[in-house]
Design an enzyme around this catalytic site. Sequence first.
Site, mmCIF file in Angstrom:
data_model
loop_
_atom_site.group_PDB
_atom_site.id
_atom_site.type_symbol
_atom_site.label_atom_id
_atom_site.label_comp_id
_atom_site.label_asym_id
_atom_site.label_seq_id
_atom_site.Cartn_x
_atom_site.Cartn_y
_atom_site.Cartn_z
ATOM 1 N N ASP A 180 0.851 -1.181 0.000
ATOM 2 C CA ASP A 180 0.000 0.000 0.000
ATOM 3 C C ASP A 180 0.893 1.239 0.000
ATOM 4 O O ASP A 180 1.797 1.370 0.835
ATOM 5 C CB ASP A 180 -0.906 0.001 1.235
ATOM 6 C CG ASP A 180 -1.923 1.128 1.194
ATOM 7 O OD1 ASP A 180 -3.015 0.906 0.651
ATOM 8 O OD2 ASP A 180 -1.620 2.231 1.700
ATOM 9 N N ASN A 188 -2.459 13.256 -3.995
ATOM 10 C CA ASN A 188 -3.640 13.725 -4.724
ATOM 11 C C ASN A 188 -4.049 15.131 -4.274
ATOM 12 O O ASN A 188 -4.391 15.988 -5.098
ATOM 13 C CB ASN A 188 -4.807 12.756 -4.509
ATOM 14 C CG ASN A 188 -4.729 11.535 -5.410
ATOM 15 O OD1 ASN A 188 -4.134 11.596 -6.490
ATOM 16 N ND2 ASN A 188 -5.316 10.435 -4.973
ATOM 17 N N ASP A 197 -2.381 9.542 -10.553
ATOM 18 C CA ASP A 197 -2.449 8.479 -11.562
ATOM 19 C C ASP A 197 -1.057 8.165 -12.105
ATOM 20 O O ASP A 197 -0.705 6.997 -12.307
ATOM 21 C CB ASP A 197 -3.358 8.901 -12.717
ATOM 22 C CG ASP A 197 -4.830 8.939 -12.309
ATOM 23 O OD1 ASP A 197 -5.154 8.407 -11.219
ATOM 24 O OD2 ASP A 197 -5.640 9.491 -13.073
ATOM 25 N N GLU A 223 -4.896 2.303 -3.964
ATOM 26 C CA GLU A 223 -3.431 2.298 -4.026
ATOM 27 C C GLU A 223 -2.853 1.041 -3.379
ATOM 28 O O GLU A 223 -1.714 1.032 -2.920
ATOM 29 C CB GLU A 223 -2.869 3.546 -3.353
ATOM 30 C CG GLU A 223 -3.167 3.674 -1.886
ATOM 31 C CD GLU A 223 -4.477 4.399 -1.584
ATOM 32 O OE1 GLU A 223 -4.609 4.896 -0.455
ATOM 33 O OE2 GLU A 223 -5.353 4.479 -2.466
#
Length: 319
Positions: A180, A188, A197, A223
């Site tokens: 993770d 973000n 992305d 993620e």
Amino acid sequence: MRILIADDSIVSRHLLDATLRKWGYEVVIASDGLEAWNALKEKDAPRIAILDWMMPGMTGPEVCKRVRERSPGSDGLYTYLLLLSSKGQREDLIEGLESGADDYLIKPFDQHELKVRLRAGMRIIDLQRELLEAREALREQATKDFLTRLWNRSSILDILQRELVRGTRENRPVGVVLADLDRFKNVNDTFGHFAGDALLREFSRRMLISMRPYDSIGRYGGEEFLTILPGCDDACSGKQAERMRVALSEDPMAIGDASLTVTASFGATSWQPGMPTNAENLIRTADSALYMAKNQGRDRIVILPAIRELSGVQAGSQL
């Protein structure tokens, strides 16, 4: 386009060879039916074959039957078969087509007629190739994650189940690593979702180049990524997770004008021969190890031995 000519007549072979080369085809020549059949069995066999009806070893119709009875090759491509014969009766035409031939040409052949029939064969082959490409594109959409091009959740779970079955059959362990990305939400929020992305794609690229060719990795959700390691016990899974961790964190990623060091936390476990092939419990164990890695400061690996049922270990969403 390569075309196979199969004819026991030297004169006919030379005439066809010269004609086809003049039209820009690459020609493969066989002097009898058995040689033609062997050539058509090759991995990169010609996709068009012009077969004389009467040949030693194997007749043209017999070659056609063999080709049609054979299972499709690994590429699944079609072979267009054209029979060439001096027989012109209606019964002969029916027999030739029933043997598996796509078309029929009577000797002595007219060059213009041959050219037209070859064009029809090319159209069929091109159409079939396009259908295969469309089918492959649909398969990609159904099994791969759109953003990262890794296996999607359902596909990587299927792979895990298959590897557990194989591990049982071959008496070897199967490693499971759950990864993770650390503080992905901050990326973000700070740089925008396009940057997020791009980070996911770069993470996927680095993971792939750090893995063995027979390992598998898929996007498990958001993620979070699930890696399957055939033949790996706990220690081996931990070593592989360390290679993945280093591959991610040792070089900063360029995000816009910024350079950012990205890390991930890893939870590892393994299935051992003799244990129940319970994929859900394995993932729960790896998830618990991942949760511990997050709590211990991130950018690290925690290994937990797989157990039949989890008890007293929290297995929740990662930070």
